[in-house]
Write an enzyme that holds these catalytic residues in place. Structure first.
Site, PDB file in Angstrom:
ATOM      1  CG  HIS A  62       3.027   0.559  -5.524  1.00 60.02           C
ATOM      2  ND1 HIS A  62       3.344   1.598  -4.676  1.00 60.02           N
ATOM      3  CD2 HIS A  62       3.602  -0.543  -4.999  1.00 60.02           C
ATOM      4  CE1 HIS A  62       4.074   1.139  -3.674  1.00 60.02           C
ATOM      5  NE2 HIS A  62       4.243  -0.158  -3.847  1.00 60.02           N
ATOM      6  CG  LEU A  89      -1.137   1.994  -3.935  1.00 56.53           C
ATOM      7  CD1 LEU A  89      -2.366   1.825  -4.830  1.00 56.53           C
ATOM      8  CD2 LEU A  89      -0.306   0.726  -3.932  1.00 56.53           C
ATOM      9  CG  ASP A 114      12.389  -3.374  -3.856  1.00 54.08           C
ATOM     10  OD1 ASP A 114      13.229  -2.616  -3.357  1.00 54.08           O
ATOM     11  OD2 ASP A 114      11.166  -3.153  -3.819  1.00 54.08           O
ATOM     12  N   GLY A 125       0.803  -1.218   0.000  1.00 57.34           N
ATOM     13  CA  GLY A 125       0.000   0.000   0.000  1.00 57.34           C
ATOM     14  C   GLY A 125       0.832   1.262   0.000  1.00 57.34           C
ATOM     15  CG  ASP A 166       4.244   8.033 -10.371  1.00 59.69           C
ATOM     16  OD1 ASP A 166       3.013   8.101 -10.177  1.00 59.69           O
ATOM     17  OD2 ASP A 166       4.938   8.972 -10.802  1.00 59.69           O
ATOM     18  CB  SER A 218      14.095   6.494  -4.513  1.00 55.25           C
ATOM     19  OG  SER A 218      13.959   6.338  -3.107  1.00 55.25           O
TER      20      SER A 218
END
Lengths: 283, 283
Positions: free
Chosen positions: A37, A33, A150, A31, A35, A185
């Site tokens: 996601h 959220l 990631d 959650g 960009d 980020s």
């Protein structure tokens, strides 16, 4: 768009969707959220008939001194954003709904979890694969979407899917970058003007190392060049900078054909990560 | 009936079967089929459109001093028997086909694996859940069939399915018994005439304990009665005799509503196991 909070509701939706022979794309998130996601969700929507997004802050991937309680949550805002990105169902269960019992069977990640970002977060990736395995079984997707940012997480999940034969495909979405190459980020806002000006050297360093390695197959030299580029062009301190096999995250050998070049750098107090995944082109 | 040895062939069959909206029942075995396996297959055939039987001697569930190499194998005979029981597809992969790579992610069973038969076989149930999870993902069954004779194995697999939300149902087939109550086992032939005459006392002891426990809720007394019945009526030595919660295999409490009463007895050199699974009836 539907928001469901119980496993029973989700399973009913999944069974109906399967009956209609529609394909399901899954976007697992915690959650809050951003960009990234939404790019995952839009890509999932383009590939599949139906998109399920899970929104679940998974307690088992947080260490005892980490920020599980204070991790940001905003379901109303997430719901609006997810809908705009084409999500069909949000699955937002409670912790009790996801973990009603514990018979003591655990998934444990091995060597892959002990390096890179995992070195400072023991148990983190065990929690990640636990919740991901559960979500895969609950949503029964044909494809599941993760961000390459990631990279270690994606490598471990790809290994999970490969070694346990999960009947689905992992789709990785490329890192979204600023115009000067810096990986996007939410932490970039913490950088001073000077730091922000230096930060693109991280991505540049990865490209230098990749080019040198592809030309010479000399990993040690490639890493040294990237290290020098970062330390020369920024005031940053390198946390790790490694070239590994992908997705096994092992030392590379003459047989390795897919690579992860991963870096974490402290620029001032801000820890930035970036990576490249690449293959040696056929001759 | 088809015999397939590769994952690619199995997946093709599974995908076609799913497309036709047919249900799949899975019967995992290590081959060298006996009546118990065939009962599982026939039950699976009655419940599902299609039955997949896996025949795979799984190396990861054998200890270093156990009989992996010498475990009996006879695929031609198994094929004939499986066909007679209504199996549609035998999946008989090689070890290399099942374990081509090892990224180091493992399923580890907790407390459930440290007691009963697990106490003397460290790692055994970790190997069992590893191969079972892989087979579940490969065959994508709606139902999977196991014999209750291996009650600890079934309890652990039921826990795996529950805690990791596998989208399938575990079906347990009751223990098949001789007329005098002795659980059928290929080991019964090792018993001398005298031992064979005494062996039904094991099942009788379980029934005595169950009846006493249901009447009094006194587990300790119930176990003591069963212990006495076995030691009085046989020359056997009890390996374990325990009343536990099912499927968690934990100490029973006032809240426990499903029970496993399990026993292993050495009759001479022959180790026999038996068990009862039961609930307290609603009032």
């Amino acid at each position: 768009m539907k928001v469901v909070t119980t496993i029973a509701e989700l399973k009913q939706f999944v069974q109906q969707t399967k009956k209609e022979q529609k394909t399901i794309g899954l976007v697992p998130t915690m959650g809050y959220l951003h960009d990234g996601h939404l790019t995952l969700a839009r890509t999932a929507k383009a590939d599949n008939d139906v998109v399920i997004m899970s929104i679940f802050v998974n307690p088992t991937q947080f260490g005892p001194n980490e920020d599980f309680e204070s991790y940001p949550r905003d379901l109303p805002r997430d719901t609006e954003l997810a809908q705009s990105a084409g999500v069909d169902v949000i699955f937002a269960p409670s912790v009790e709904e996801m973990y009603p019992a514990d018979g003591g069977i655990k998934l444990l990640v091995g060597r892959q979890a002990t390096i890179l970002c995992g070195a400072s977060r023991p148990g983190h990736f065990d929690g990640v694969v636990q919740v991901v395995a559960k979500l895969f079984h609950l949503a029964e997707p044909m494809r599941a979407y993760f961000g390459q940012k990631d990279a270690q997480q994606v490598a471990i999940i790809e290994t999970l899917v490969r070694d346990f034969n999960f009947p689905l495909e992992i789709k990785t979405i490329a890192i979204v970058r600023e115009e000067d190459g810096l990986a996007k980020s939410s932490r970039n806002v913490y950088l001073s003007e000077q730091e922000r000006a230096e930060a693109p050297a991280i991505f540049a360093a990865l490209n230098i190392a990749k080019a040198h390695f592809l030309q010479t197959q000399n990993a040690q030299e490639a890493i040294a060049l990237a290290d020098k580029h970062i330390t020369t062009n920024t005031a940053g301190r390198i946390d790790y900078l490694q070239l590994l096999s992908y997705p096994d995250l092992a030392a590379i050998t003459a047989q390795t054909n897919k690579f992860l070049l991963a870096v974490a750098v402290y620029i001032g107090k801000t820890r930035l990560i970036d990576n490249l995944i690449f293959q040696i082109e056929g001759e």
